[in-house]
Design a protein around this motif. Structure first.
Motif: not given
Length: 122
Positions: A11-18, A20-24, A28-30, A84-86
């Motif tokens: 859970p504490k990695k959600v913000g950073a993961t979102k 990174a995916l946004d920058k790529l 859009a995700m669930t 790779s990003a995740i």
């Protein structure tokens, strides 16, 4: 062809993961909260609780621990970049870093417009 990336992360990695995916280019995700555990049968330190003395020595400390599950639909060509990003964001080399599943997607239909396939995700 498209793929679904299902990532189970801390859970504490959600913000950073979102972010990174946004920058790529994948905003859009669930994302849903889930409970689970791996072979280690739960981790102390994943949630904020008061621990009674002696509890760390007991086997099977916790039945399930909170995680977050992301589901992202992407084109085949982008799978390696997204994986790779995740991994870069979530890998700590500790138990509980999570799992990533890559699944084929046969079709997608946007309910509002009846668009199918790649047009439904763009």
């Amino acid at each position: 062809m498209m793929k679904e990336i299902i990532a189970i992360i801390r859970p504490k990695k959600v913000g950073a993961t979102k972010n990174a995916l946004d920058k790529l280019g994948y905003p859009a995700m669930t994302a849903i909260p889930v409970l689970g555990r791996g072979k280690q049968r739960g981790l102390i330190g994943e949630i904020n609780i008061e621990i009674r003395p002696g509890i760390l020595e007991q086997p099977r400390v916790m039945k399930y621990i909170p995680k977050r599950q992301f589901s992202i639909i992407i084109n085949d060509a982008d799978v390696d970049q997204v994986l790779s990003a995740i991994i870069d964001i979530n890998q700590t080399s500790q138990f509980g870093d999570g799992k990533i599943f890559v699944c084929p997607v046969d079709n997608i239909v946007r309910v509002r417009t009846d668009e199918e396939g790649e047009a439904a995700i763009n």
